[in-house]
Design an enzyme around this catalytic site. Structure first.
Site, mmCIF file in Angstrom:
data_model
loop_
_atom_site.group_PDB
_atom_site.id
_atom_site.type_symbol
_atom_site.label_atom_id
_atom_site.label_comp_id
_atom_site.label_asym_id
_atom_site.label_seq_id
_atom_site.Cartn_x
_atom_site.Cartn_y
_atom_site.Cartn_z
ATOM 1 N N ASP A 85 0.859 -1.195 0.000
ATOM 2 C CA ASP A 85 0.000 0.000 0.000
ATOM 3 C C ASP A 85 0.892 1.242 0.000
ATOM 4 O O ASP A 85 1.915 1.294 0.671
ATOM 5 C CB ASP A 85 -0.906 -0.004 1.238
ATOM 6 C CG ASP A 85 -2.052 0.983 1.111
ATOM 7 O OD1 ASP A 85 -3.205 0.538 0.975
ATOM 8 O OD2 ASP A 85 -1.790 2.216 1.126
ATOM 9 N N ILE A 86 0.484 2.249 -0.734
ATOM 10 C CA ILE A 86 1.283 3.464 -0.873
ATOM 11 C C ILE A 86 1.276 4.288 0.432
ATOM 12 O O ILE A 86 2.203 5.076 0.670
ATOM 13 C CB ILE A 86 0.753 4.307 -2.064
ATOM 14 C CG1 ILE A 86 1.822 5.244 -2.577
ATOM 15 C CG2 ILE A 86 -0.509 5.066 -1.699
ATOM 16 C CD1 ILE A 86 1.507 5.840 -3.945
ATOM 17 N N ASN A 88 -12.864 -3.353 2.163
ATOM 18 C CA ASN A 88 -13.904 -2.334 2.217
ATOM 19 C C ASN A 88 -14.749 -2.400 0.947
ATOM 20 O O ASN A 88 -14.205 -2.538 -0.150
ATOM 21 C CB ASN A 88 -13.263 -0.950 2.342
ATOM 22 C CG ASN A 88 -12.451 -0.798 3.620
ATOM 23 O OD1 ASN A 88 -12.909 -1.207 4.692
ATOM 24 N ND2 ASN A 88 -11.257 -0.243 3.524
ATOM 25 N N GLN A 124 -15.169 2.301 0.692
ATOM 26 C CA GLN A 124 -14.244 1.828 -0.344
ATOM 27 C C GLN A 124 -13.859 3.002 -1.224
ATOM 28 O O GLN A 124 -14.735 3.696 -1.757
ATOM 29 C CB GLN A 124 -14.926 0.741 -1.182
ATOM 30 C CG GLN A 124 -14.053 0.190 -2.303
ATOM 31 C CD GLN A 124 -14.765 -0.874 -3.132
ATOM 32 O OE1 GLN A 124 -15.971 -1.105 -2.939
ATOM 33 N NE2 GLN A 124 -14.051 -1.500 -4.036
ATOM 34 N N HIS A 147 -10.023 -5.253 -3.511
ATOM 35 C CA HIS A 147 -8.716 -5.419 -2.864
ATOM 36 C C HIS A 147 -8.932 -5.864 -1.438
ATOM 37 O O HIS A 147 -9.853 -5.415 -0.767
ATOM 38 C CB HIS A 147 -7.885 -4.134 -2.919
ATOM 39 C CG HIS A 147 -8.601 -2.897 -2.486
ATOM 40 N ND1 HIS A 147 -9.569 -2.289 -3.262
ATOM 41 C CD2 HIS A 147 -8.516 -2.162 -1.360
ATOM 42 C CE1 HIS A 147 -10.023 -1.220 -2.630
ATOM 43 N NE2 HIS A 147 -9.405 -1.122 -1.466
ATOM 44 N N HIS A 177 -6.890 -5.822 2.093
ATOM 45 C CA HIS A 177 -5.737 -5.289 2.819
ATOM 46 C C HIS A 177 -5.219 -6.402 3.737
ATOM 47 O O HIS A 177 -6.001 -6.977 4.507
ATOM 48 C CB HIS A 177 -6.141 -4.120 3.715
ATOM 49 C CG HIS A 177 -6.717 -2.932 3.012
ATOM 50 N ND1 HIS A 177 -6.033 -1.745 2.868
ATOM 51 C CD2 HIS A 177 -7.932 -2.724 2.445
ATOM 52 C CE1 HIS A 177 -6.796 -0.861 2.244
ATOM 53 N NE2 HIS A 177 -7.958 -1.425 1.973
HETATM 54 P P1 5GP Z 1 -9.870 1.404 0.300
HETATM 55 O O1 5GP Z 1 -10.199 2.591 1.159
HETATM 56 O O2 5GP Z 1 -10.489 1.494 -1.070
HETATM 57 O O3 5GP Z 1 -10.156 0.099 0.983
HETATM 58 O O4 5GP Z 1 -8.293 1.409 0.165
HETATM 59 C C1 5GP Z 1 -7.593 1.900 -0.940
HETATM 60 C C2 5GP Z 1 -6.128 1.780 -0.608
HETATM 61 O O5 5GP Z 1 -5.389 1.991 -1.781
HETATM 62 C C3 5GP Z 1 -5.636 2.809 0.431
HETATM 63 O O6 5GP Z 1 -5.082 2.130 1.544
HETATM 64 C C4 5GP Z 1 -4.581 3.606 -0.356
HETATM 65 O O7 5GP Z 1 -3.468 3.976 0.443
HETATM 66 C C5 5GP Z 1 -4.198 2.657 -1.458
HETATM 67 N N1 5GP Z 1 -3.754 3.316 -2.684
HETATM 68 C C6 5GP Z 1 -4.374 4.338 -3.343
HETATM 69 N N2 5GP Z 1 -3.687 4.673 -4.446
HETATM 70 C C7 5GP Z 1 -2.614 3.845 -4.492
HETATM 71 C C8 5GP Z 1 -1.540 3.702 -5.424
HETATM 72 O O8 5GP Z 1 -1.432 4.414 -6.431
HETATM 73 N N3 5GP Z 1 -0.621 2.741 -5.152
HETATM 74 C C9 5GP Z 1 -0.712 1.933 -4.054
HETATM 75 N N4 5GP Z 1 0.249 1.023 -3.885
HETATM 76 N N5 5GP Z 1 -1.715 2.040 -3.168
HETATM 77 C C10 5GP Z 1 -2.663 2.984 -3.383
#
Ligand code: 5GP
Length: 129
Positions: free
Chosen positions: A39-40, A100, A107, A113, A115
């Site tokens: 994760d970034i 999520n 989400q 995805h 985590h």
């Molecule tokens: P969500 O809130 O959709 O469950 O999580 C999305 C996740 O994607 C977040 O933890 C965010 O840090 C990660 N993320 C968003 N953009 C990027 C990206 O460009 N590269 C990577 N490696 N992770 C990302």
């Protein structure tokens, strides 16, 4: 912003771009049907995202539409990531999986995805509302 759960799959979402190689990622493991990368914005010492290569918005979408080979590959890849990161119960202190989905799940990226989080005590599952 959370995604609109009624919207069709968006080919321009950030994980679709990662899968097409348009945006770089730090890969942990790639298989025939899945990709795992860091994760970034990590929330724990281990914070890896595992995505299917297919165009699935969320876990429920994947569960109803994916083929058996994709589902087996995906679940096994998640387990392998825990092992490779040293947080599995054989070697490490354990981990948490989060996926999520939609508005209430908050989400942000509309491509399924999971985590994989670990490497420290993660506290209770949810904070009180
Ligand atoms: P969500 O809130 O959709 O469950 O999580 C999305 C996740 O994607 C977040 O933890 C965010 O840090 C990660 N993320 C968003 N953009 C990027 C990206 O460009 N590269 C990577 N490696 N992770 C990302």
């Amino acid at each position: 912003m959370p995604i609109d759960p009624t919207a069709p799959y968006d080919d321009d979402n950030i994980f679709a771009k990662i899968l097409r190689g348009e945006i770089p990622n730090t890969t942990v493991i790639e298989t025939e049907h899945s990709l795992a990368f860091h994760d970034i914005t990590p929330q724990a010492p281990t914070h890896v995202l595992v995505i299917p290569k297919g165009a699935y918005v969320s876990f429920d979408h994947f569960a109803s539409e994916a083929g058996e080979a994709e589902i087996i590959d995906y679940v096994r890849t998640i387990g392998q990531v825990a092992q490779m990161c040293g947080v599995d119960l054989g070697e490490g202190g354990g981990f948490r999986l989060i996926s999520n989905a939609g508005r209430d799940g908050v989400q942000e990226v509309p491509h399924l995805h999971v985590h994989v989080l670990g490497g420290r005590g993660l506290g209770r599952m949810l904070q009180p509302a």
